[in-house]
Design a protein around this motif. Structure first.
Motif, PDB file in Angstrom:
ATOM      1  N   MET A 175       8.416   1.335  11.338  1.00 11.04           N
ATOM      2  CA  MET A 175       7.528   0.209  11.245  1.00 11.04           C
ATOM      3  C   MET A 175       6.495   0.409  10.135  1.00 11.04           C
ATOM      4  SD  MET A 175       7.248  -2.606  12.546  1.00 11.04           S
ATOM      5  CE  MET A 175       6.250  -3.945  12.901  1.00 11.04           C
ATOM      6  N   PHE A 176       5.991   1.639   9.995  1.00 10.67           N
ATOM      7  CA  PHE A 176       5.025   1.931   8.945  1.00 10.67           C
ATOM      8  C   PHE A 176       5.650   1.769   7.566  1.00 10.67           C
ATOM      9  CE2 PHE A 176       3.132   4.336  12.484  1.00 10.67           C
ATOM     10  CZ  PHE A 176       1.899   3.714  12.513  1.00 10.67           C
ATOM     11  N   THR A 177       6.907   2.122   7.435  1.00 13.83           N
ATOM     12  CA  THR A 177       7.600   1.991   6.156  1.00 13.83           C
ATOM     13  C   THR A 177       7.734   0.527   5.763  1.00 13.83           C
ATOM     14  OG1 THR A 177       8.844   4.001   6.656  1.00 13.83           O
ATOM     15  CG2 THR A 177       9.691   2.596   4.901  1.00 13.83           C
ATOM     16  N   VAL A 178       8.087  -0.302   6.702  1.00 15.83           N
ATOM     17  CA  VAL A 178       8.239  -1.731   6.425  1.00 15.83           C
ATOM     18  C   VAL A 178       6.892  -2.345   6.042  1.00 15.83           C
ATOM     19  CG1 VAL A 178       8.854  -3.952   7.443  1.00 15.83           C
ATOM     20  CG2 VAL A 178      10.249  -1.931   7.920  1.00 15.83           C
ATOM     21  N   THR A 179       5.852  -1.998   6.771  1.00 21.28           N
ATOM     22  CA  THR A 179       4.517  -2.526   6.484  1.00 21.28           C
ATOM     23  C   THR A 179       4.025  -2.050   5.126  1.00 21.28           C
ATOM     24  OG1 THR A 179       4.016  -2.521   8.840  1.00 21.28           O
ATOM     25  CG2 THR A 179       2.155  -2.691   7.322  1.00 21.28           C
ATOM     26  N   GLY A 180       4.190  -0.771   4.819  1.00 24.91           N
ATOM     27  CA  GLY A 180       3.774  -0.227   3.528  1.00 24.91           C
ATOM     28  C   GLY A 180       4.517  -0.863   2.370  1.00 24.91           C
TER      29      GLY A 180
ATOM     30  N   GLY B 284       5.927  -3.825   2.394  1.00 28.00           N
ATOM     31  CA  GLY B 284       5.486  -5.216   2.309  1.00 28.00           C
ATOM     32  C   GLY B 284       4.143  -5.352   1.603  1.00 28.00           C
ATOM     33  N   LEU B 285       3.201  -4.486   1.942  1.00 26.74           N
ATOM     34  CA  LEU B 285       1.892  -4.525   1.285  1.00 26.74           C
ATOM     35  C   LEU B 285       2.003  -4.182  -0.193  1.00 26.74           C
ATOM     36  CD1 LEU B 285      -0.403  -2.930   4.004  1.00 26.74           C
ATOM     37  CD2 LEU B 285      -0.335  -5.310   3.261  1.00 26.74           C
ATOM     38  N   THR B 286       2.848  -3.229  -0.531  1.00 29.05           N
ATOM     39  CA  THR B 286       3.061  -2.880  -1.937  1.00 29.05           C
ATOM     40  C   THR B 286       3.659  -4.047  -2.701  1.00 29.05           C
ATOM     41  OG1 THR B 286       3.375  -0.558  -1.341  1.00 29.05           O
ATOM     42  CG2 THR B 286       4.205  -1.260  -3.488  1.00 29.05           C
ATOM     43  N   ALA B 287       4.606  -4.738  -2.101  1.00 33.26           N
ATOM     44  CA  ALA B 287       5.232  -5.888  -2.757  1.00 33.26           C
ATOM     45  C   ALA B 287       4.230  -7.019  -2.952  1.00 33.26           C
ATOM     46  CB  ALA B 287       6.424  -6.361  -1.939  1.00 33.26           C
ATOM     47  N   VAL B 288       3.414  -7.298  -1.938  1.00 33.61           N
ATOM     48  CA  VAL B 288       2.415  -8.360  -2.055  1.00 33.61           C
ATOM     49  C   VAL B 288       1.421  -8.027  -3.155  1.00 33.61           C
ATOM     50  CG1 VAL B 288       0.465  -9.438  -0.859  1.00 33.61           C
ATOM     51  CG2 VAL B 288       2.658  -9.201   0.289  1.00 33.61           C
ATOM     52  N   ARG B 289       0.974  -6.786  -3.204  1.00 36.63           N
ATOM     53  CA  ARG B 289       0.026  -6.367  -4.232  1.00 36.63           C
ATOM     54  C   ARG B 289       0.631  -6.446  -5.629  1.00 36.63           C
ATOM     55  NH1 ARG B 289      -2.755  -0.600  -4.051  1.00 36.63           N
ATOM     56  NH2 ARG B 289      -3.971  -0.968  -5.905  1.00 36.63           N
ATOM     57  N   TYR B 290       1.890  -6.087  -5.750  1.00 35.44           N
ATOM     58  CA  TYR B 290       2.600  -6.140  -7.023  1.00 35.44           C
ATOM     59  C   TYR B 290       2.685  -7.581  -7.526  1.00 35.44           C
ATOM     60  CZ  TYR B 290       6.568  -5.900 -10.268  1.00 35.44           C
ATOM     61  OH  TYR B 290       7.388  -6.021 -11.354  1.00 35.44           O
ATOM     62  N   PHE B 291       3.074  -8.502  -6.660  1.00 36.37           N
ATOM     63  CA  PHE B 291       3.201  -9.896  -7.070  1.00 36.37           C
ATOM     64  C   PHE B 291       1.839 -10.547  -7.305  1.00 36.37           C
ATOM     65  CE2 PHE B 291       7.399  -9.408  -4.962  1.00 36.37           C
ATOM     66  CZ  PHE B 291       8.173  -9.681  -6.084  1.00 36.37           C
ATOM     67  N   ALA B 292       0.816 -10.133  -6.583  1.00 33.67           N
ATOM     68  CA  ALA B 292      -0.526 -10.674  -6.779  1.00 33.67           C
ATOM     69  C   ALA B 292      -1.137 -10.217  -8.098  1.00 33.67           C
ATOM     70  CB  ALA B 292      -1.427 -10.269  -5.625  1.00 33.67           C
TER      71      ALA B 292
END
Length: 71
Positions: free
Chosen positions: A1-6, A8-16
């Motif tokens: 679960m931590f891997t998926v969340t991490g 996801g947050l990395t992807a959101v930050r990258y696109f932002a």
């Protein structure tokens, strides 16, 4: 679960960040240049290669509240 969340947050930050890596240790000069780039291109991480600023940049200033004082 931590891997998926991490991931996801990395992807959101990258696109932002305009498909670029995040910035670290940003000082006052870097923030000023980022604000300038945002006013020129409309994107915080965007950069313009034009040697002359567009005409709208002349009135698009961060010093809108500054009133000159005459003594």
């Amino acid at each position: 679960m931590f891997t998926v969340t991490g991931t996801g947050l990395t992807a959101v930050r990258y696109f932002a960040n305009g498909h670029k890596a995040g910035r670290f240790n940003v000082d006052v000069f870097d923030k000023a240049m980022m604000e300038r780039d945002r006013r020129l291109t409309g994107d915080l991480r965007g950069q313009s290669s034009d040697p002359i600023a567009p005409a709208a940049f002349a009135t698009n200033s961060v010093w809108y509240a500054d009133v000159p004082r005459h003594n």
